[in-house]
Design an enzyme around this catalytic site. Structure first.
Site, short mmCIF file in Angstrom:
data_model
loop_
_atom_site.label_atom_id
_atom_site.label_comp_id
_atom_site.label_asym_id
_atom_site.label_seq_id
_atom_site.Cartn_x
_atom_site.Cartn_y
_atom_site.Cartn_z
N ARG A 99 0.81 -1.23 0.00
CA ARG A 99 0.00 0.00 0.00
C ARG A 99 0.84 1.28 0.00
O ARG A 99 0.37 2.34 0.37
CB ARG A 99 -0.97 0.02 1.18
N LYS A 121 2.80 12.01 -10.17
CA LYS A 121 2.00 11.14 -11.05
C LYS A 121 2.81 9.90 -11.38
O LYS A 121 3.93 10.00 -11.86
CB LYS A 121 1.65 11.86 -12.34
N GLU A 163 9.09 21.08 -23.19
CA GLU A 163 8.41 21.33 -21.91
C GLU A 163 9.01 22.56 -21.22
O GLU A 163 8.31 23.29 -20.51
CB GLU A 163 8.51 20.12 -20.98
N LYS A 199 7.35 24.21 -11.87
CA LYS A 199 6.38 23.12 -11.91
C LYS A 199 6.01 22.68 -10.49
O LYS A 199 4.84 22.45 -10.20
CB LYS A 199 6.89 21.93 -12.72
N GLU A 209 -5.09 18.53 -9.70
CA GLU A 209 -5.38 19.05 -11.03
C GLU A 209 -6.80 19.55 -11.21
O GLU A 209 -7.56 19.04 -12.01
CB GLU A 209 -5.10 17.94 -12.07
N ARG A 213 -3.12 23.68 -12.13
CA ARG A 213 -2.30 22.63 -12.73
C ARG A 213 -2.70 22.38 -14.18
O ARG A 213 -1.89 21.91 -14.98
CB ARG A 213 -2.42 21.33 -11.90
N ASN A 217 -1.14 21.95 -19.20
CA ASN A 217 -1.59 21.31 -20.46
C ASN A 217 -1.35 22.16 -21.69
O ASN A 217 -1.73 21.75 -22.79
CB ASN A 217 -3.08 20.97 -20.38
N HIS A 220 -0.68 20.59 -24.96
CA HIS A 220 -0.91 19.14 -24.81
C HIS A 220 -2.26 18.69 -25.34
O HIS A 220 -2.42 17.51 -25.66
CB HIS A 220 -0.75 18.72 -23.36
N HIS A 224 -1.44 15.79 -27.60
CA HIS A 224 -1.77 14.38 -27.38
C HIS A 224 -2.47 13.79 -28.60
O HIS A 224 -2.22 12.64 -28.98
CB HIS A 224 -2.66 14.22 -26.15
N HIS A 236 6.84 13.06 -28.08
CA HIS A 236 6.01 13.89 -27.21
C HIS A 236 6.34 15.39 -27.32
O HIS A 236 5.46 16.22 -27.51
CB HIS A 236 6.15 13.42 -25.76
ZN ZN Z 1 4.30 16.79 -21.70
#
Ligand code: ZN
Ligand code: ADP
Length: 318
Positions: A99, A121, A163, A199, A209, A213, A217, A220, A224, A236
């Site tokens: 856990r 993340k 980025e 960041k 988010e 946050r 994006n 993105h 994406h 990416h």
């Molecule tokens: Zn990215």
């Protein structure tokens, strides 16, 4: 902080698992393992094959089984040495084993240093989509060392630069100025630290988010979709750069900076005939809300707004 100080973060630990990929292991594994072990803690190395395909549930199972075979306990910890693939996979394994046990990130790609290692993340891909299984699990520390970048291929550096430019456009006109010439050496190290700091601030303000946050994006939402439609042939960073261009038409210096770094366009990537597929993919974006998507749109460097755009109007941007 250096690898030799990791064991000090986990005073009750009797062992560490050092997770890395085959490329990073070959280039840096021995040295980093030696440095960690110099503080007297036992360190077992687990090497996964390099590449996005390793971010899988199968490797997650393999890692947690290895932790169990090593008889790791809740006091022990995982060290992720590598790019985003290793960080996401090893972080997810650490977040689920018993856990949740401690973990430390040692990012070795520029992208991971300024982006993926920050914010907690973690996760893996499943055949239905990227990052569909995961957890939030903050690392106890992130050790950034630009020395790793000396062995990083140019194409991987570009992912990070995209980025970094994004971060500068969102929050810091001074950083944007500093990045007009491609940074190297101590300028690069300073820019990496600044991006990481920016960041971290956003993530600390808004862990799950909801608001701020979402600014991250920038580039993105289109990016994406471009990655997907190209079947991930467009890397990416390149896709994010294309996405940034699409939403930055009112701020020509952003496009000029992307040109200077050598980032391409939909046209140069041979995707100009596939705009309807890109729009179709955006209509299925997991971040869609109702019939709209939220675009992050620069009004100037350092001043970006969230804009809710109906899916039916997205085509006007392309
Ligand atoms: Zn990215
Ligand atoms: P990212 O951080 O971009 O998400 P990956 O974890 O997939 O990406 O890493 C990209 C590639 O770069 C992989 O093939 C990985 O093995 C390799 N790599 C990572 N760090 C280094 C480094 N410091 N030197 C050389 N290759 C590296």
């Amino acid at each position: 902080m250096t690898p030799s100080e990791i064991s000090g973060l986990f005073p009750k630990a009797s062992k560490l698992a050092l997770v890395t990929d085959s490329n990073v292991d070959r280039l840096h594994g021995d040295r980093v393992a030696r440095e960690i072990e110099s503080s007297g803690i036992r360190t077992d190395r687990i090497v996964i094959p390099a590449g996005e395909a390793s971010k899988s549930l199968e490797n997650h199972a393999r890692l947690v089984s290895s932790f169990a075979a090593l008889e790791m306990t809740r006091s022990d910890a995982v060290v992720a040495l590598g790019g985003g693939v290793v960080g996401d996979l090893a972080g997810f394994a650490a977040s689920t084993y018993m856990r949740g046990i401690g973990f430390v990130q040692i990012p070795t790609t520029l992208l991971a240093m300024v982006d993926s290692s920050i914010g907690g993340k973690t996760g893996v891909d499943i055949p239905e989509g990227k990052n569909l299984v995961g957890a939030f699990h903050l690392p106890a520390a992130i050790i950034r060392d630009c020395g790793f970048l000396e062995t990083l291929p140019e194409k991987e550096l570009m992912n990070g630069y995209a980025e970094m430019i994004k971060t500068a456009v969102l929050f810091d006109p001074e950083l944007f100025e500093a990045m007009k010439c491609r940074p190297a050496g101590s300028t690069l190290a300073a820019a990496v630290e600044r991006c990481a700091e920016l960041k971290s601030q956003v993530v600390a303000d808004d862990f799950r988010e909801s608001g701020r946050r979402m600014l991250l994006n920038l580039g993105h939402t289109f990016g994406h979709a471009i990655e997907k439609v190209s079947e991930f042939a467009v890397p990416h960073g390149e896709a994010v750069a294309m996405g940034m261009r699409i939403v930055s038409k009112d701020v020509p210096e952003i496009g000029a900076m992307l040109d200077a770094y050598g980032f391409g366009t939909l046209e140069s990537a041979g995707l100009s005939g596939r705009k309807s597929e890109i729009l179709e993919s955006m209509a299925h974006d997991k971040k869609r809300s109702g019939d709209s998507v939220t675009l992050i749109v620069p009004r100037a460097v350092g001043d970006c707004r969230m804009m809710s755009v109906p899916i039916s109007e997205l085509g006007e941007w392309l």
